[in-house]
Design a protein around this motif. Structure first.
Motif, PDB file in Angstrom:
ATOM      1  N   GLY A  71     -12.233   3.784 -18.040  1.00  0.00           N
ATOM      2  CA  GLY A  71     -12.475   2.858 -19.134  1.00  0.00           C
ATOM      3  C   GLY A  71     -11.732   1.547 -19.017  1.00  0.00           C
ATOM      4  N   GLU A  72     -10.911   1.380 -17.987  1.00  0.00           N
ATOM      5  CA  GLU A  72     -10.188   0.125 -17.751  1.00  0.00           C
ATOM      6  C   GLU A  72     -10.802  -0.588 -16.553  1.00  0.00           C
ATOM      7  OE1 GLU A  72      -6.065   0.842 -17.193  1.00  0.00           O
ATOM      8  OE2 GLU A  72      -5.730   1.447 -19.258  1.00  0.00           O
ATOM      9  N   PHE A  73     -10.768  -1.923 -16.608  1.00  0.00           N
ATOM     10  CA  PHE A  73     -11.322  -2.725 -15.531  1.00  0.00           C
ATOM     11  C   PHE A  73     -10.339  -3.828 -15.191  1.00  0.00           C
ATOM     12  CE2 PHE A  73     -14.825  -0.923 -17.930  1.00  0.00           C
ATOM     13  CZ  PHE A  73     -15.596  -0.370 -16.929  1.00  0.00           C
ATOM     14  N   PHE A  74     -10.254  -4.190 -13.914  1.00  0.00           N
ATOM     15  CA  PHE A  74      -9.359  -5.246 -13.473  1.00  0.00           C
ATOM     16  C   PHE A  74     -10.027  -6.618 -13.515  1.00  0.00           C
ATOM     17  CE2 PHE A  74      -6.715  -2.145 -10.767  1.00  0.00           C
ATOM     18  CZ  PHE A  74      -5.855  -1.935 -11.818  1.00  0.00           C
ATOM     19  N   ASP A  75     -11.347  -6.664 -13.463  1.00  0.00           N
ATOM     20  CA  ASP A  75     -12.040  -7.933 -13.381  1.00  0.00           C
ATOM     21  C   ASP A  75     -13.272  -7.895 -14.265  1.00  0.00           C
ATOM     22  OD1 ASP A  75     -14.024  -9.777 -11.163  1.00  0.00           O
ATOM     23  OD2 ASP A  75     -12.257 -10.559 -12.171  1.00  0.00           O
ATOM     24  N   ARG A  76     -13.662  -9.037 -14.792  1.00  0.00           N
ATOM     25  CA  ARG A  76     -14.834  -9.114 -15.652  1.00  0.00           C
ATOM     26  C   ARG A  76     -16.105  -8.759 -14.879  1.00  0.00           C
ATOM     27  NH1 ARG A  76     -16.252 -14.308 -19.313  1.00  0.00           N
ATOM     28  NH2 ARG A  76     -15.237 -13.162 -20.961  1.00  0.00           N
ATOM     29  N   ALA A  77     -16.133  -8.999 -13.583  1.00  0.00           N
ATOM     30  CA  ALA A  77     -17.309  -8.708 -12.777  1.00  0.00           C
ATOM     31  C   ALA A  77     -17.571  -7.209 -12.687  1.00  0.00           C
ATOM     32  CB  ALA A  77     -17.140  -9.288 -11.369  1.00  0.00           C
ATOM     33  N   GLU A  78     -16.566  -6.368 -12.942  1.00  0.00           N
ATOM     34  CA  GLU A  78     -16.735  -4.920 -12.876  1.00  0.00           C
ATOM     35  C   GLU A  78     -17.315  -4.346 -14.166  1.00  0.00           C
ATOM     36  OE1 GLU A  78     -12.853  -3.478 -12.059  1.00  0.00           O
ATOM     37  OE2 GLU A  78     -12.719  -4.447 -10.116  1.00  0.00           O
ATOM     38  N   LEU A  79     -17.371  -5.135 -15.221  1.00  0.00           N
ATOM     39  CA  LEU A  79     -17.883  -4.668 -16.500  1.00  0.00           C
ATOM     40  C   LEU A  79     -19.397  -4.498 -16.448  1.00  0.00           C
ATOM     41  CD1 LEU A  79     -15.808  -6.919 -18.896  1.00  0.00           C
ATOM     42  CD2 LEU A  79     -15.555  -4.463 -18.581  1.00  0.00           C
ATOM     43  N   PRO A  80     -19.963  -3.753 -17.395  1.00  0.00           N
ATOM     44  CA  PRO A  80     -21.427  -3.659 -17.456  1.00  0.00           C
ATOM     45  C   PRO A  80     -22.061  -5.032 -17.663  1.00  0.00           C
ATOM     46  CG  PRO A  80     -20.415  -1.973 -18.830  1.00  0.00           C
ATOM     47  CD  PRO A  80     -19.313  -2.860 -18.349  1.00  0.00           C
ATOM     48  N   ALA A  81     -23.349  -5.142 -17.341  1.00  0.00           N
ATOM     49  CA  ALA A  81     -24.044  -6.431 -17.372  1.00  0.00           C
ATOM     50  C   ALA A  81     -24.050  -7.056 -18.767  1.00  0.00           C
ATOM     51  CB  ALA A  81     -25.465  -6.259 -16.871  1.00  0.00           C
ATOM     52  N   SER A 125       0.820  -1.211   0.000  1.00  0.00           N
ATOM     53  CA  SER A 125       0.000   0.000   0.000  1.00  0.00           C
ATOM     54  C   SER A 125       0.854   1.261   0.000  1.00  0.00           C
ATOM     55  CB  SER A 125      -0.927  -0.005   1.208  1.00  0.00           C
ATOM     56  OG  SER A 125      -0.165  -0.055   2.398  1.00  0.00           O
ATOM     57  N   ALA A 126       2.105   1.171   0.443  1.00  0.00           N
ATOM     58  CA  ALA A 126       2.983   2.337   0.469  1.00  0.00           C
ATOM     59  C   ALA A 126       3.548   2.661  -0.911  1.00  0.00           C
ATOM     60  CB  ALA A 126       4.134   2.104   1.451  1.00  0.00           C
ATOM     61  N   LEU A 127       3.384   1.755  -1.874  1.00  0.00           N
ATOM     62  CA  LEU A 127       3.924   2.002  -3.213  1.00  0.00           C
ATOM     63  C   LEU A 127       3.052   2.929  -4.037  1.00  0.00           C
ATOM     64  CD1 LEU A 127       5.095  -1.597  -4.122  1.00  0.00           C
ATOM     65  CD2 LEU A 127       6.495   0.322  -3.391  1.00  0.00           C
ATOM     66  N   GLY A 128       1.868   3.203  -3.584  1.00  0.00           N
ATOM     67  CA  GLY A 128       0.996   4.116  -4.312  1.00  0.00           C
ATOM     68  C   GLY A 128      -0.315   3.454  -4.663  1.00  0.00           C
ATOM     69  N   PRO A 129      -1.228   4.251  -5.183  1.00  0.00           N
ATOM     70  CA  PRO A 129      -2.548   3.702  -5.489  1.00  0.00           C
ATOM     71  C   PRO A 129      -2.503   2.769  -6.693  1.00  0.00           C
ATOM     72  CG  PRO A 129      -2.384   5.942  -6.291  1.00  0.00           C
ATOM     73  CD  PRO A 129      -1.117   5.662  -5.525  1.00  0.00           C
ATOM     74  N   VAL A 130      -3.319   1.749  -6.613  1.00  0.00           N
ATOM     75  CA  VAL A 130      -3.478   0.833  -7.734  1.00  0.00           C
ATOM     76  C   VAL A 130      -4.947   0.920  -8.131  1.00  0.00           C
ATOM     77  CG1 VAL A 130      -3.280  -1.535  -8.521  1.00  0.00           C
ATOM     78  CG2 VAL A 130      -1.688  -0.666  -6.825  1.00  0.00           C
ATOM     79  N   ALA A 131      -5.229   1.835  -9.029  1.00  0.00           N
ATOM     80  CA  ALA A 131      -6.602   2.033  -9.482  1.00  0.00           C
ATOM     81  C   ALA A 131      -6.602   2.035 -11.003  1.00  0.00           C
ATOM     82  CB  ALA A 131      -7.138   3.355  -8.948  1.00  0.00           C
TER      83      ALA A 131
END
Length: 119
Positions: free
Chosen positions: A85-95, A75-81
């Motif tokens: 328009g980018e998503f890390f997981d398929r569950a975060e995509l629209p339905a 967590s000290a290395l900085g934000p990972v966001a």
């Protein structure tokens, strides 16, 4: 007669045959070169300058490293966001991009190895 023992005793001959005598180059040039498909067309000055600009699961170039791996928490290395328009997981995509439910016919075809499709 056991075929495996007979084959083992026959000896091994390689299937690949090389033509000519093996030749090793006298001198090889190991100087770094720019890859032909490089977007910048230049080599980095050093690994430290590359690492200052690189990002893998968060920023890598931080001056607070004490020389040990794991000296700081992630967590000290900085934000990972993700960027907009980018998503890390398929569950975060629209339905509309979600997984479709399995039908009973598809489940039956998988369980029978496809035989139920022809029976």
């Amino acid at each position: 007669m056991r075929a495996s023992i007979a084959l083992f005793n026959a000896g091994r001959t390689p299937l690949i045959r090389f033509v000519g005598k093996r030749s090793v180059p006298k001198s090889i040039d190991h100087t770094p070169r720019v890859h032909p498909a490089s977007p910048t067309g230049s080599l980095p000055d050093s690994f430290a300058t590359y690492r200052a600009k690189a990002q893998q699961h968060g920023p890598l170039g931080r001056a607070q490293f004490s020389g040990r791996v794991g000296a700081q928490p992630g967590s000290a290395l900085g934000p990972v966001a993700p960027k907009a328009g980018e998503f890390f997981d398929r569950a975060e995509l629209p339905a509309r991009f979600g997984r479709l439910p399995w039908t009973a016919a598809e489940i039956e075809a998988i369980e029978t190895g496809g035989a139920s499709m022809y029976a």
